[in-house]
Scaffold this active site. Structure first.
Site, mmCIF file in Angstrom:
data_model
loop_
_atom_site.group_PDB
_atom_site.id
_atom_site.type_symbol
_atom_site.label_atom_id
_atom_site.label_comp_id
_atom_site.label_asym_id
_atom_site.label_seq_id
_atom_site.Cartn_x
_atom_site.Cartn_y
_atom_site.Cartn_z
ATOM 1 N N GLU A 10 -6.899 -4.834 10.406
ATOM 2 C CA GLU A 10 -5.472 -3.830 9.722
ATOM 3 C C GLU A 10 -5.817 -2.832 11.321
ATOM 4 O OE1 GLU A 10 -3.231 -2.600 6.810
ATOM 5 O OE2 GLU A 10 -5.042 -1.204 5.997
ATOM 6 N N SER A 43 2.463 -2.202 10.543
ATOM 7 C CA SER A 43 4.008 -2.208 10.617
ATOM 8 C C SER A 43 4.830 -3.830 10.229
ATOM 9 C CB SER A 43 3.797 -2.154 12.055
ATOM 10 O OG SER A 43 3.637 -0.584 12.864
ATOM 11 N N GLY A 60 2.843 -1.312 4.734
ATOM 12 C CA GLY A 60 2.191 0.040 4.000
ATOM 13 C C GLY A 60 3.675 0.849 3.902
ATOM 14 N N GLY A 61 4.841 0.898 5.415
ATOM 15 C CA GLY A 61 5.654 1.717 5.137
ATOM 16 C C GLY A 61 6.406 0.658 4.417
ATOM 17 N N HIS A 77 -9.875 1.248 4.220
ATOM 18 C CA HIS A 77 -8.859 1.843 4.613
ATOM 19 C C HIS A 77 -8.293 3.080 5.788
ATOM 20 C CE1 HIS A 77 -4.626 3.085 6.028
ATOM 21 N NE2 HIS A 77 -4.070 1.800 4.910
ATOM 22 N N ASN A 98 0.925 -1.266 0.222
ATOM 23 C CA ASN A 98 -0.085 -0.087 0.254
ATOM 24 C C ASN A 98 1.172 0.913 -0.416
ATOM 25 O OD1 ASN A 98 -1.547 2.607 0.491
ATOM 26 N ND2 ASN A 98 -2.616 1.828 2.467
ATOM 27 N N TRP A 99 1.174 1.774 -1.035
ATOM 28 C CA TRP A 99 2.317 2.931 -0.983
ATOM 29 C C TRP A 99 1.530 4.005 -0.675
ATOM 30 C CZ3 TRP A 99 3.857 1.651 -7.723
ATOM 31 C CH2 TRP A 99 4.708 0.791 -7.082
ATOM 32 N N LYS A 100 -0.062 3.864 -0.455
ATOM 33 C CA LYS A 100 -0.750 5.627 0.047
ATOM 34 C C LYS A 100 -0.355 6.004 -0.897
ATOM 35 C CE LYS A 100 -0.060 3.699 4.515
ATOM 36 N NZ LYS A 100 -0.566 3.308 6.026
HETATM 37 P P1 PGA Z 1 1.446 0.748 7.841
HETATM 38 O O1 PGA Z 1 0.504 0.206 6.901
HETATM 39 O O2 PGA Z 1 2.330 -0.937 7.248
HETATM 40 O O3 PGA Z 1 3.282 0.957 7.924
HETATM 41 O O4 PGA Z 1 1.593 -0.275 8.991
HETATM 42 C C1 PGA Z 1 -0.436 -0.218 6.825
HETATM 43 C C2 PGA Z 1 -1.073 0.147 5.907
HETATM 44 O O5 PGA Z 1 -1.375 1.267 6.110
HETATM 45 O O6 PGA Z 1 -2.162 -0.302 5.099
#
Ligand code: PGA
Length: 262
Positions: A174, A225, A246-247, A104, A23-25
């Site tokens: 999540e 995370s 995400g990150g 999300h 998820n590159w956001k």
């Molecule tokens: P994260 O984000 O891996 O940075 O915690 C996950 C997400 O928001 O889908």
């Protein structure tokens, strides 16, 4: 951890390979995203990237050459029409996307999306043959008050209202408190393994109450995370059918390490 929580050869409770989704956001540029996909090291797992809308048509060829699936991060709850600034499911379908995130926590928290709006979006996706990835999970206060199960049940029942065929769905647990961007400290804490097992087992139970035996087909991803240091332990759980990252999906080296960990 009890041995029987680990899946044999990395398989999942719902069968088949695991799904690792980036998820590159609202990050990267088109050229960065293109070179990222070229460097993905695929294995037997399904690999997908949820990219910003404007990248999608630019990524179709590269992604399909790599066997990587594309996902959008959001969709309008409306049919095409006079909704300035919105993107309809029909338009996302034209880009060749396989999946689309819906619900999300950043959409729920920052853009005040309700379970009802999320349900409308999900129906738009299903009507256009795009697999929704329904994200759900409790926040820190709800967790502290012991409301985790209640929140999970509400978000699933309302988010999936009037969805008859669960085989067209992916869902992603999540917990908001475990998502890296909602955490203040430098070290990003994932949920504990037992929290993940409990929440995923409860989720499966809620789905079984809604869909009987068909619930077993639904893939339940974990997000919050996930990083190379914990991905093997999380992805080996038989209750976990994949990860939404995400990150740690913003650097191809760490995303590849997560893919290769199972
Ligand atoms: P994260 O984000 O891996 O940075 O915690 C996950 C997400 O928001 O889908």
């Amino acid at each position: 951890m009890k041995r029987n929580n680990m899946s044999a050869k990395g398989g999942s409770a719902s069968g088949g390979s695991k799904i690792i989704m980036a998820n590159w956001k609202m990050n990267l540029s088109i050229s960065q995203s293109q070179s990222f996909i070229k460097k993905i090291k695929k294995n037997k797992n399904t690999v997908a990237v949820a990219a910003p809308f404007t990248f999608l048509t630019q990524l179709t060829k590269i992604a399909s050459a790599k066997g990587v699936k594309l996902a959008a991060q959001n969709v309008s709850q409306y049919e095409p029409g006079a909704f300035t600034g919105e993107i309809a499911a029909k338009m996302i379908k034209e880009t060749g996307c396989s999946y689309c995130l819906v619900g999300h926590s950043e959409r729920r928290v920052y853009f005040k999306e309700t379970d009802q709006v999320i349900n409308q979006k999900l129906h738009q996706l299903l009507a256009n043959k795009i697999k929704p990835v329904l994200c759900f999970g409790e926040n820190a206060i709800e967790r502290k008050k012991g409301l985790t199960k209640k929140v999970i049940a509400r978000q699933l029942k309302q988010g999936l209202q009037d969805v008859k065929d669960p085989s067209k769905l992916i869902i992603a647990y999540e917990p908001i408190w475990a998502i890296s961007t909602f955490q203040k400290g430098k070290i990003k804490q994932s949920a504990e393994i037992q929290d993940i097992i409990d929440a995923h087992e409860y989720t499966r139970k809620v789905l079984a109450s809604m869909y009987k035996r068909k619930a077993a087909q639904i893939k339940i991803l974990y997000g919050g995370s996930v990083k190379p240091a914990n991905s093997q332990e999380i992805l080996s759980l038989k209750q976990v059918d994949g990860a939404l990252v995400g990150g740690a999906s913003l650097k191809v080296s760490s995303f590849n390490a997560i893919i290769q960990s199972i």
